[in-house]
Enzyme design. Structure first.
Site, PDB file in Angstrom:
ATOM      1  N   ARG A  74      19.258 -10.586 -67.090  1.00  0.00           N
ATOM      2  CA  ARG A  74      17.877 -10.793 -67.538  1.00  0.00           C
ATOM      3  C   ARG A  74      17.702 -10.365 -68.995  1.00  0.00           C
ATOM      4  O   ARG A  74      16.972 -10.998 -69.756  1.00  0.00           O
ATOM      5  CB  ARG A  74      16.915 -10.030 -66.614  1.00  0.00           C
ATOM      6  N   GLY A  83       7.148 -15.345 -70.572  1.00  0.00           N
ATOM      7  CA  GLY A  83       7.631 -14.163 -71.279  1.00  0.00           C
ATOM      8  C   GLY A  83       8.859 -13.660 -70.560  1.00  0.00           C
ATOM      9  O   GLY A  83       9.088 -14.022 -69.396  1.00  0.00           O
ATOM     10  N   PRO A  84       9.647 -12.804 -71.215  1.00  0.00           N
ATOM     11  CA  PRO A  84      10.883 -12.351 -70.575  1.00  0.00           C
ATOM     12  C   PRO A  84      10.624 -11.505 -69.332  1.00  0.00           C
ATOM     13  O   PRO A  84       9.536 -10.931 -69.173  1.00  0.00           O
ATOM     14  CB  PRO A  84      11.555 -11.521 -71.674  1.00  0.00           C
ATOM     15  N   SER A  85      11.617 -11.448 -68.490  1.00  0.00           N
ATOM     16  CA  SER A  85      11.549 -10.651 -67.267  1.00  0.00           C
ATOM     17  C   SER A  85      11.255  -9.181 -67.617  1.00  0.00           C
ATOM     18  O   SER A  85      11.889  -8.627 -68.516  1.00  0.00           O
ATOM     19  CB  SER A  85      12.901 -10.763 -66.557  1.00  0.00           C
ATOM     20  N   ASN A  88       2.455  -6.969 -75.193  1.00  0.00           N
ATOM     21  CA  ASN A  88       2.067  -6.035 -74.126  1.00  0.00           C
ATOM     22  C   ASN A  88       2.665  -4.659 -74.414  1.00  0.00           C
ATOM     23  O   ASN A  88       3.702  -4.299 -73.877  1.00  0.00           O
ATOM     24  CB  ASN A  88       2.545  -6.555 -72.766  1.00  0.00           C
ATOM     25  N   ARG A 109      11.428  -0.650 -62.993  1.00  0.00           N
ATOM     26  CA  ARG A 109      10.857  -1.416 -61.874  1.00  0.00           C
ATOM     27  C   ARG A 109      11.772  -1.316 -60.657  1.00  0.00           C
ATOM     28  O   ARG A 109      11.309  -1.314 -59.517  1.00  0.00           O
ATOM     29  CB  ARG A 109      10.658  -2.883 -62.292  1.00  0.00           C
ATOM     30  N   ARG A 126      12.104  -9.977 -52.943  1.00  0.00           N
ATOM     31  CA  ARG A 126      12.174  -8.524 -53.147  1.00  0.00           C
ATOM     32  C   ARG A 126      11.438  -7.855 -52.000  1.00  0.00           C
ATOM     33  O   ARG A 126      10.687  -8.510 -51.259  1.00  0.00           O
ATOM     34  CB  ARG A 126      11.502  -8.150 -54.477  1.00  0.00           C
TER      35      ARG A 126
HETATM   36  N1  LIG Z   1      10.248 -22.815 -64.691  1.00  0.00           N
HETATM   37  C1  LIG Z   1       9.758 -21.959 -63.795  1.00  0.00           C
HETATM   38  N2  LIG Z   1       9.940 -20.656 -63.951  1.00  0.00           N
HETATM   39  C2  LIG Z   1       9.421 -19.818 -63.015  1.00  0.00           C
HETATM   40  C3  LIG Z   1       8.676 -20.291 -61.901  1.00  0.00           C
HETATM   41  N3  LIG Z   1       8.291 -19.213 -61.169  1.00  0.00           N
HETATM   42  C4  LIG Z   1       8.737 -18.143 -61.812  1.00  0.00           C
HETATM   43  N4  LIG Z   1       9.417 -18.481 -62.921  1.00  0.00           N
HETATM   44  C5  LIG Z   1      10.051 -17.627 -63.927  1.00  0.00           C
HETATM   45  O1  LIG Z   1      11.289 -17.186 -63.444  1.00  0.00           O
HETATM   46  C6  LIG Z   1      11.611 -15.958 -64.070  1.00  0.00           C
HETATM   47  C7  LIG Z   1      12.098 -14.971 -63.025  1.00  0.00           C
HETATM   48  O2  LIG Z   1      11.058 -14.658 -62.144  1.00  0.00           O
HETATM   49  P1  LIG Z   1      11.238 -13.517 -61.067  1.00  0.00           P
HETATM   50  O3  LIG Z   1      12.540 -13.725 -60.356  1.00  0.00           O
HETATM   51  O4  LIG Z   1      10.028 -13.415 -60.245  1.00  0.00           O
HETATM   52  O5  LIG Z   1      11.480 -12.220 -61.958  1.00  0.00           O
HETATM   53  P2  LIG Z   1      10.537 -11.407 -62.969  1.00  0.00           P
HETATM   54  O6  LIG Z   1      10.095 -12.310 -64.070  1.00  0.00           O
HETATM   55  O7  LIG Z   1      11.427 -10.353 -63.451  1.00  0.00           O
HETATM   56  O8  LIG Z   1       9.393 -10.882 -62.199  1.00  0.00           O
HETATM   57  C8  LIG Z   1      10.342 -15.516 -64.800  1.00  0.00           C
HETATM   58  O9  LIG Z   1      10.504 -15.846 -66.173  1.00  0.00           O
HETATM   59  C9  LIG Z   1       9.253 -16.376 -64.218  1.00  0.00           C
HETATM   60  O10 LIG Z   1       8.234 -16.625 -65.159  1.00  0.00           O
HETATM   61  C10 LIG Z   1       8.502 -21.699 -61.785  1.00  0.00           C
HETATM   62  O11 LIG Z   1       7.881 -22.223 -60.872  1.00  0.00           O
HETATM   63  N5  LIG Z   1       9.051 -22.482 -62.744  1.00  0.00           N
HETATM   64  N1  LIG Z   2       2.058  -2.298 -70.851  1.00  0.00           N
HETATM   65  C1  LIG Z   2       2.908  -1.734 -69.999  1.00  0.00           C
HETATM   66  N2  LIG Z   2       3.357  -0.480 -70.251  1.00  0.00           N
HETATM   67  C2  LIG Z   2       4.231   0.103 -69.408  1.00  0.00           C
HETATM   68  N3  LIG Z   2       4.717  -0.463 -68.271  1.00  0.00           N
HETATM   69  C3  LIG Z   2       4.314  -1.714 -67.987  1.00  0.00           C
HETATM   70  C4  LIG Z   2       3.383  -2.404 -68.833  1.00  0.00           C
HETATM   71  N4  LIG Z   2       3.157  -3.631 -68.285  1.00  0.00           N
HETATM   72  C5  LIG Z   2       3.917  -3.692 -67.164  1.00  0.00           C
HETATM   73  N5  LIG Z   2       4.600  -2.536 -66.978  1.00  0.00           N
HETATM   74  C6  LIG Z   2       5.558  -2.241 -65.905  1.00  0.00           C
HETATM   75  O1  LIG Z   2       6.769  -2.943 -66.235  1.00  0.00           O
HETATM   76  C7  LIG Z   2       7.398  -3.424 -65.056  1.00  0.00           C
HETATM   77  C8  LIG Z   2       7.595  -4.924 -65.193  1.00  0.00           C
HETATM   78  O2  LIG Z   2       6.317  -5.561 -65.089  1.00  0.00           O
HETATM   79  P1  LIG Z   2       6.139  -6.932 -64.316  1.00  0.00           P
HETATM   80  O3  LIG Z   2       4.685  -7.209 -64.285  1.00  0.00           O
HETATM   81  O4  LIG Z   2       6.869  -6.876 -63.018  1.00  0.00           O
HETATM   82  O5  LIG Z   2       6.908  -7.913 -65.319  1.00  0.00           O
HETATM   83  P2  LIG Z   2       7.262  -9.465 -65.219  1.00  0.00           P
HETATM   84  O6  LIG Z   2       6.381 -10.068 -64.190  1.00  0.00           O
HETATM   85  O7  LIG Z   2       6.998  -9.994 -66.585  1.00  0.00           O
HETATM   86  O8  LIG Z   2       8.716  -9.530 -64.868  1.00  0.00           O
HETATM   87  C9  LIG Z   2       6.539  -3.025 -63.877  1.00  0.00           C
HETATM   88  O9  LIG Z   2       7.095  -1.878 -63.281  1.00  0.00           O
HETATM   89  C10 LIG Z   2       5.172  -2.722 -64.519  1.00  0.00           C
HETATM   90  O10 LIG Z   2       4.489  -1.741 -63.801  1.00  0.00           O
END
Ligand SMILES: Nc1nc2c(ncn2[C@@H]2O[C@H](COP(=O)(O)OP(=O)(O)O)[C@@H](O)[C@H]2O)c(=O)[nH]1
Ligand SMILES: Nc1ncnc2c1ncn2[C@@H]1O[C@H](COP(=O)(O)OP(=O)(O)O)[C@@H](O)[C@H]1O
Length: 402
Positions: free
Chosen positions: A280, A143-145, A303, A269, A176
């Site tokens: 992103r 799913g998207p970031s 979600n 966040r 982070r």
């Molecule tokens: N293809 C791939 N994507 C990954 C992996 N680990 C994390 N990601 C993806 O990379 C993206 C960025 O992750 P991250 O930098 O942790 O940022 P966040 O998604 O905003 O929490 C997210 O879409 C993750 O699902 C991996 O091992 N392989």
């Molecule tokens: N259903 C929701 N409603 C409101 N805030 C949410 C919900 N789910 C997650 N969040 C918040 O959104 C932010 C991004 O969530 P996170 O789990 O880090 O996303 P991802 O891993 O997909 O990048 C976090 O600050 C989290 O607490």
């Protein structure tokens, strides 16, 4: 390599082979012929330490070679037996090993190996470990970031700590503030990761938001070995690659209720710079489109309210039912007999341990059914069925009927 061609060969067995006990000599090394090649497995390293090395003898040229070996190899035991399956993999049974560690596969010309031969440009073989029963399927979450993937996964792992394990990815992005190396990610140098990808250590990898991310085979195996159900948090490109791999997973895509809400969550966040947030968000548009690609995801969850989405996720994963229902009953205390003979009919293998050692709390006859295997290298070979049998007569009748 200055050595003779192997004299001892494991032929296609269709009746009992002689009882093999002499683990001091041949038991440590087996030779299996496939086409013009003979695969010699085992032997000892310098200093006579046991090993599960692989070397190949080409009958046409008379040349020995050492292939590139992918996957985790079995720990040497008191010897092993080898049985050829499907002409493309060798089943290895480790003697005197607990059942759950006893069955391994050396793939030598499966589709995965043929692909790796092309990619790496060398001769490749790969180990995978046999797992009894189907086991619970790994879960891929994309799913998207900012959509809440991490939040949902944390809730799941907190509520079911002994059921789920997180596949710790490698990434070249900087950690982070609250992220711990080895827990949230393996933070790594780009050049090191590129080399490891080339060496075949990754199940999948992709460039996401300008950084390299990837799931190592080891990351998934570590969770499976701990007896847990693996959760992968990976992007859509990664999901596509895993879909095309032998890993038989469930694919779940998490959507935001709206683009505005996604932007709000990402900003609140507070872990990214404005420039990174913009990148992103741009990528999110394409990811949301790709999430709807037919056949890629099995489930799409929105979600909006966190608790509602979490409840839906649990329902999707069947957590109200017995999660491990597909596991076979435990035979944890049983071992593959040290001395045994093997007979094979199609994909069914009878392991006959002769007379029981005094006081041994393990049966001497096992039937191993390898006809419904799923997965394989890189990772695990699932669907192996293992039965402990009471008597030889029963098993022979049984094998006739199969
Ligand atoms: N293809 C791939 N994507 C990954 C992996 N680990 C994390 N990601 C993806 O990379 C993206 C960025 O992750 P991250 O930098 O942790 O940022 P966040 O998604 O905003 O929490 C997210 O879409 C993750 O699902 C991996 O091992 N392989
Ligand atoms: N259903 C929701 N409603 C409101 N805030 C949410 C919900 N789910 C997650 N969040 C918040 O959104 C932010 C991004 O969530 P996170 O789990 O880090 O996303 P991802 O891993 O997909 O990048 C976090 O600050 C989290 O607490």
């Amino acid at each position: 390599m200055g050595e003779e061609a192997p004299e001892y060969l494991v032929e296609g067995l269709d009746k009992f082979s002689p009882l093999q006990c002499d683990s001091e000599s041949q038991g440590y090394q087996t030779a299996t012929a496939i086409g013009d090649n003979i695969y010699v497995i085992g032997g000892s390293d310098d200093g006579a330490k046991l090993s599960m090395n692989v070397k190949v003898f080409d009958k046409l040229t008379g040349i020995w070679s050492i292939p590139t070996v992918l996957g985790t190899k079995p720990v040497p035991s008191k010897g092993h037996s080898a049985v050829l399956l499907n002409n493309d993999r060798i089943l290895i049974l480790m003697r005197d090993s607990p059942l759950d560690d006893s069955t391994w596969f050396l793939e030598v010309s499966t589709p995965f190996i043929k692909e790796q031969n092309k990619i790496l440009g060398t001769e490749v073989v790969a180990w995978s470990k046999g797992v009894r029963g189907d086991g619970p399927k790994p879960i891929v979450i994309s799913g998207p970031s900012g959509v809440g993937k991490g939040t949902l996964i944390s809730k799941l792992m907190k509520e079911f700590p002994s059921t789920f394990g997180f596949s710790v990815s490698h990434t070249t992005r900087a950690p982070r503030e609250k992220e711990v190396d080895g827990v949230h990610y393996h933070f790594t140098e780009r050049s090191k990761m590129v080399k490891e990808i080339k060496d075949g250590k990754f199940l999948e990898s992709a460039s996401v938001h300008g950084n390299l991310y990837g799931t190592s085979i080891e990351a998934v195996e570590a969770v499976t070995d701990a007896g847990k159900r693996c959760i992968l948090d990976i992007d859509v490109q990664g999901a596509r690659l895993v879909r095309a791999s032998p890993l038989d997973a469930i694919f779940i895509f998490i959507c935001p209720p709206s683009f505005e809400e996604l932007e709000k969550r990402l900003r609140e966040r507070g872990t990214e710079t404005e420039e990174q947030v913009q990148k992103r968000l741009r990528n999110a548009k394409a990811e949301l489109d790709q999430g709807k690609s037919p056949g890629l995801f099995d489930h799409i969850l929105v979600n909006d309210d966190l608790e509602t989405c979490y409840k839906n996720l649990k329902q999707t994963l069947g957590l109200d039912e017995t999660a491990d229902a597909s596991y076979q009953p435990s035979m944890k205390n049983y071992k593959i007999p040290l001395c045994h003979s093997i007979s094979k009919k199609d994909q069914k293998i009878l392991i006959h341990g002769g007379s029981n050692e005094l006081g041994a709390a393990t049966p001497t006859l096992f039937l191993l059914d390898a006809s419904l295997l799923k997965g394989g290298a890189p990772g695990r070979m699932r669907g192996l069925k293992m039965y402990a049998i009471d008597s030889l007569i029963d098993s022979l009748n049984w094998i006739e009927q199969l």
